[in-house]
Motif scaffolding. Structure first.
Motif, PDB file in Angstrom:
ATOM      1  N   ARG A  68     -33.853   9.342  -1.858  1.00 44.08           N
ATOM      2  CA  ARG A  68     -35.166   9.555  -2.476  1.00 44.08           C
ATOM      3  C   ARG A  68     -36.320   9.031  -1.610  1.00 44.08           C
ATOM      4  N   LEU A 108     -43.005  18.404  -4.325  1.00 46.34           N
ATOM      5  CA  LEU A 108     -41.967  18.960  -5.195  1.00 46.34           C
ATOM      6  C   LEU A 108     -42.177  20.459  -5.349  1.00 46.34           C
ATOM      7  N   GLY A 109     -41.103  21.188  -5.395  1.00 43.85           N
ATOM      8  CA  GLY A 109     -41.167  22.638  -5.518  1.00 43.85           C
ATOM      9  C   GLY A 109     -41.080  23.350  -4.178  1.00 43.85           C
ATOM     10  N   GLU A 110     -41.263  22.624  -3.095  1.00 39.95           N
ATOM     11  CA  GLU A 110     -41.128  23.212  -1.754  1.00 39.95           C
ATOM     12  C   GLU A 110     -39.837  22.721  -1.119  1.00 39.95           C
ATOM     13  N   ASP A 147     -33.224  19.110  -1.877  1.00 41.60           N
ATOM     14  CA  ASP A 147     -33.408  19.797  -3.152  1.00 41.60           C
ATOM     15  C   ASP A 147     -34.899  19.863  -3.482  1.00 41.60           C
ATOM     16  N   ALA A 148     -35.393  21.065  -3.702  1.00 45.81           N
ATOM     17  CA  ALA A 148     -36.828  21.268  -3.914  1.00 45.81           C
ATOM     18  C   ALA A 148     -37.325  20.614  -5.195  1.00 45.81           C
ATOM     19  N   TYR A 149     -36.488  20.440  -6.199  1.00 44.69           N
ATOM     20  CA  TYR A 149     -36.946  19.921  -7.492  1.00 44.69           C
ATOM     21  C   TYR A 149     -36.426  18.518  -7.811  1.00 44.69           C
ATOM     22  N   ARG A 150     -35.846  17.871  -6.852  1.00 45.00           N
ATOM     23  CA  ARG A 150     -35.379  16.512  -7.082  1.00 45.00           C
ATOM     24  C   ARG A 150     -36.528  15.542  -6.786  1.00 45.00           C
ATOM     25  N   TYR A 151     -36.684  14.560  -7.642  1.00 41.31           N
ATOM     26  CA  TYR A 151     -37.761  13.582  -7.468  1.00 41.31           C
ATOM     27  C   TYR A 151     -37.512  12.765  -6.195  1.00 41.31           C
ATOM     28  N   ARG A 152     -38.573  12.535  -5.464  1.00 42.70           N
ATOM     29  CA  ARG A 152     -38.483  11.702  -4.269  1.00 42.70           C
ATOM     30  C   ARG A 152     -39.810  10.980  -4.072  1.00 42.70           C
TER      31      ARG A 152
END
Length: 154
Positions: A68, A108-110, A147-152
């Motif tokens: 993350r 997020l999303g990219e 992963d485009a939608y995993r929180y980081r």
């Protein structure tokens, strides 16, 4: 005395003796065969080490891509690379792991990627083969998708 026995002692001195020729042939051929064997071992060591370093780069990139944070990705990649090389029996005289964590900084999303480059110096000095370097540095690079939608963070 048979007719053959009468003339054989005269020709005996004119016929060349072949004793020792096998020793000379072996002295020429055996070093060449040993050199060929050592070259095959060196080639096999390079090919198998390269494949194992590729696998270590894949493991390290995957470990970094699921992290993350960028600092956590660096640490995870280095640990995964060292663990993978040790598990596969690769002993590097020197090694380095470089991690490009720019993919963790995308919003997020990219989709981003984390790229890991591993360099490992494999020793071949134990082969004692003339003309072969004492070591060879092998480098492998692998990129893993974040992963485009995993929180980081960051």
């Amino acid at each position: 005395m048979t007719p053959r026995n009468r003339w054989w002692p005269r020709w005996k001195g004119l016929v060349r003796d072949d004793r020792g020729s096998e020793t000379i042939a072996a002295a020429i051929v055996i070093p060449l065969l040993l050199m060929l064997l050592c070259m095959a071992i060196a080639g096999g060591r390079i090919v198998t080490s390269g494949a194992k370093i590729d696998a270590a780069a894949e493991d390290a990139a995957r470990a970094a891509s699921i992290s993350r944070t960028q600092s956590g990705a660096q640490a995870e990649a280095a640990a995964a690379a060292a663990r993978s090389l040790a598990d596969q029996g690769i002993h590097c005289a020197s090694s380095s792991t470089r991690v490009d964590t720019a993919g963790l900084a995308v919003p997020l999303g990219e989709v981003g990627t984390v790229t890991v480059t591993i360099s490992c110096t494999v020793t071949m000095a134990d082969l004692l083969l003339p003309g072969v370097p004492g070591s060879k540095t092998l480098t492998s690079r692998f990129a893993s998708v974040v992963d485009a939608y995993r929180y980081r963070e960051g």
